[in-house]
Design a protein around this motif. Structure first.
Motif, PDB file in Angstrom:
ATOM      1  N   SER A 168     -11.637  21.339  -3.802  1.00 38.69           N
ATOM      2  CA  SER A 168     -11.159  22.317  -4.786  1.00 38.69           C
ATOM      3  C   SER A 168     -10.745  21.666  -6.106  1.00 38.69           C
ATOM      4  N   ARG A 169     -10.574  20.333  -6.125  1.00 37.33           N
ATOM      5  CA  ARG A 169     -10.139  19.637  -7.345  1.00 37.33           C
ATOM      6  C   ARG A 169     -11.018  18.406  -7.586  1.00 37.33           C
ATOM      7  N   PRO A 170     -12.310  18.596  -7.814  1.00 39.35           N
ATOM      8  CA  PRO A 170     -13.215  17.443  -7.960  1.00 39.35           C
ATOM      9  C   PRO A 170     -12.781  16.520  -9.101  1.00 39.35           C
ATOM     10  N   GLY A 171     -12.810  15.228  -8.823  1.00 41.74           N
ATOM     11  CA  GLY A 171     -12.456  14.236  -9.836  1.00 41.74           C
ATOM     12  C   GLY A 171     -10.972  13.926  -9.927  1.00 41.74           C
ATOM     13  N   ASP A 172     -10.116  14.722  -9.283  1.00 43.25           N
ATOM     14  CA  ASP A 172      -8.674  14.493  -9.338  1.00 43.25           C
ATOM     15  C   ASP A 172      -8.233  13.574  -8.202  1.00 43.25           C
ATOM     16  N   ARG A 173      -7.084  12.939  -8.386  1.00 40.51           N
ATOM     17  CA  ARG A 173      -6.471  12.100  -7.360  1.00 40.51           C
ATOM     18  C   ARG A 173      -5.122  12.694  -6.970  1.00 40.51           C
ATOM     19  N   ILE A 174      -4.715  12.490  -5.728  1.00 42.74           N
ATOM     20  CA  ILE A 174      -3.408  12.949  -5.268  1.00 42.74           C
ATOM     21  C   ILE A 174      -2.324  11.992  -5.744  1.00 42.74           C
ATOM     22  N   VAL A 223       0.868  -1.172   0.000  1.00 44.61           N
ATOM     23  CA  VAL A 223       0.000   0.000   0.000  1.00 44.61           C
ATOM     24  C   VAL A 223       0.908   1.226   0.000  1.00 44.61           C
ATOM     25  N   VAL A 224       0.722   2.101  -0.988  1.00 47.08           N
ATOM     26  CA  VAL A 224       1.524   3.319  -1.108  1.00 47.08           C
ATOM     27  C   VAL A 224       0.629   4.495  -0.766  1.00 47.08           C
ATOM     28  N   ARG A 225       1.146   5.385   0.098  1.00 42.79           N
ATOM     29  CA  ARG A 225       0.367   6.564   0.489  1.00 42.79           C
ATOM     30  C   ARG A 225       1.261   7.802   0.438  1.00 42.79           C
ATOM     31  N   VAL A 226       0.653   8.930   0.121  1.00 43.25           N
ATOM     32  CA  VAL A 226       1.298  10.226   0.284  1.00 43.25           C
ATOM     33  C   VAL A 226       0.644  10.866   1.491  1.00 43.25           C
ATOM     34  N   LEU A 272      -0.496  -5.887  -5.797  1.00 46.01           N
ATOM     35  CA  LEU A 272       0.117  -7.151  -5.411  1.00 46.01           C
ATOM     36  C   LEU A 272       1.411  -7.303  -6.199  1.00 46.01           C
ATOM     37  N   TRP A 273       2.368  -8.048  -5.650  1.00 46.97           N
ATOM     38  CA  TRP A 273       3.612  -8.323  -6.367  1.00 46.97           C
ATOM     39  C   TRP A 273       4.257  -9.575  -5.813  1.00 46.97           C
ATOM     40  N   ASP A 274       5.106 -10.170  -6.633  1.00 44.38           N
ATOM     41  CA  ASP A 274       5.804 -11.401  -6.281  1.00 44.38           C
ATOM     42  C   ASP A 274       7.232 -11.033  -5.883  1.00 44.38           C
ATOM     43  N   PRO A 275       7.620 -11.251  -4.609  1.00 46.88           N
ATOM     44  CA  PRO A 275       8.952 -10.843  -4.161  1.00 46.88           C
ATOM     45  C   PRO A 275      10.096 -11.605  -4.836  1.00 46.88           C
ATOM     46  N   SER A 276       9.799 -12.712  -5.519  1.00 46.40           N
ATOM     47  CA  SER A 276      10.855 -13.453  -6.205  1.00 46.40           C
ATOM     48  C   SER A 276      11.128 -12.898  -7.606  1.00 46.40           C
ATOM     49  N   ARG A 277      10.343 -11.909  -8.025  1.00 43.74           N
ATOM     50  CA  ARG A 277      10.509 -11.313  -9.357  1.00 43.74           C
ATOM     51  C   ARG A 277      10.895  -9.839  -9.228  1.00 43.74           C
ATOM     52  N   ARG A 278      11.565  -9.350 -10.245  1.00 46.28           N
ATOM     53  CA  ARG A 278      11.942  -7.930 -10.287  1.00 46.28           C
ATOM     54  C   ARG A 278      10.665  -7.086 -10.329  1.00 46.28           C
ATOM     55  N   THR A 279      10.591  -6.140  -9.420  1.00 45.77           N
ATOM     56  CA  THR A 279       9.397  -5.308  -9.326  1.00 45.77           C
ATOM     57  C   THR A 279       9.811  -3.861  -9.105  1.00 45.77           C
ATOM     58  N   SER A 280       9.164  -2.960  -9.800  1.00 43.98           N
ATOM     59  CA  SER A 280       9.342  -1.536  -9.521  1.00 43.98           C
ATOM     60  C   SER A 280       8.021  -0.843  -9.778  1.00 43.98           C
ATOM     61  N   VAL A 281       7.728   0.113  -8.922  1.00 40.02           N
ATOM     62  CA  VAL A 281       6.477   0.847  -9.083  1.00 40.02           C
ATOM     63  C   VAL A 281       6.814   2.329  -9.257  1.00 40.02           C
ATOM     64  N   PHE A 282       6.210   2.924 -10.269  1.00 34.37           N
ATOM     65  CA  PHE A 282       6.353   4.350 -10.508  1.00 34.37           C
ATOM     66  C   PHE A 282       5.042   4.994 -10.093  1.00 34.37           C
ATOM     67  N   VAL A 283       5.128   6.020  -9.269  1.00 36.00           N
ATOM     68  CA  VAL A 283       3.919   6.708  -8.828  1.00 36.00           C
ATOM     69  C   VAL A 283       3.953   8.149  -9.307  1.00 36.00           C
ATOM     70  N   GLN A 284       2.786   8.713  -9.473  1.00 37.58           N
ATOM     71  CA  GLN A 284       2.630  10.111  -9.844  1.00 37.58           C
ATOM     72  C   GLN A 284       1.907  10.827  -8.716  1.00 37.58           C
ATOM     73  N   VAL A 285       2.495  11.929  -8.255  1.00 39.56           N
ATOM     74  CA  VAL A 285       1.866  12.759  -7.231  1.00 39.56           C
ATOM     75  C   VAL A 285       1.274  13.960  -7.959  1.00 39.56           C
ATOM     76  N   HIS A 286      -0.037  14.143  -7.831  1.00 38.88           N
ATOM     77  CA  HIS A 286      -0.742  15.167  -8.601  1.00 38.88           C
ATOM     78  C   HIS A 286      -1.082  16.415  -7.794  1.00 38.88           C
ATOM     79  N   CYS A 287      -0.386  16.646  -6.702  1.00 35.41           N
ATOM     80  CA  CYS A 287      -0.584  17.896  -5.980  1.00 35.41           C
ATOM     81  C   CYS A 287       0.794  18.445  -5.654  1.00 35.41           C
TER      82      CYS A 287
END
Length: 162
Positions: A27-33, A3-6, A60-75
């Motif tokens: 102030s930003r209806p419909g947008d996500r952070i 779980v990723v949180r800002v 979800l991810w498998d720790p035995s495999r290469r994993t990377s997550v890219f996140v976008q912060v919209h505020c």
């Protein structure tokens, strides 16, 4: 599952975090952070967003495999500061990743690990200006003080949360 949180980094802002995020939502209806950049991410399964938790994504991810997550912060960090004359400092955010193992039948998932990093988000020109002034401040420090600063990295390095 991760779980990723800002969230707000400063403890004093954490007390009013829900009200601040509600104000942002209003102030930003419909947008996500926060969102996952799916095309750039590798090895993540079942990415999910919660319609009401604008600052949270999970996958979800498998720790035995290469994993990377890219996140976008919209505020940007200055959306949560009072307006002042001149430049704006901007509030520091923390990107936090909590990882859980699969629980047994009827058992809650087991908390395995938490890590975070401090970020400030600015518009591109503001970020360039902020980095320049920060670099100039550090360069004026004595060598012993400069050693306290973390070096720059190509990717974000998360520190374990105790």
């Amino acid at each position: 599952q991760s779980v990723v949180r800002v969230v707000f980094h400063d403890r004093r802002l954490q007390y009013s975090e829900q009200q601040q995020l509600e104000g942002w939502r209003w102030s930003r209806p419909g947008d996500r952070i926060l969102e996952i950049d799916i095309p750039l991410s590798v090895g993540i399964l079942e990415p999910q967003i919660h319609p009401t938790l604008l600052n949270t994504v999970e996958f979800l991810w498998d720790p035995s495999r290469r994993t990377s997550v890219f996140v976008q912060v919209h505020c940007i960090s200055t959306e949560f500061t009072l307006r002042k004359n001149g430049g704006e400092k901007g509030v520091p955010f923390r990107i936090q990743i909590d990882t859980f193992g699969v629980g047994g039948k009827g058992d809650p998932p087991e908390h395995l690990h938490s890590a975070s990093c401090l970020v400030k988000v600015f518009k591109p020109k503001g970020a360039d200006r902020k980095q320049k002034t920060d670099r100039e401040k550090v360069e004026k420090q004595p060598a012993a003080e400069r050693e306290k600063f973390q070096p720059a990295y190509e990717s974000t390095v998360l520190a374990e949360v105790g």
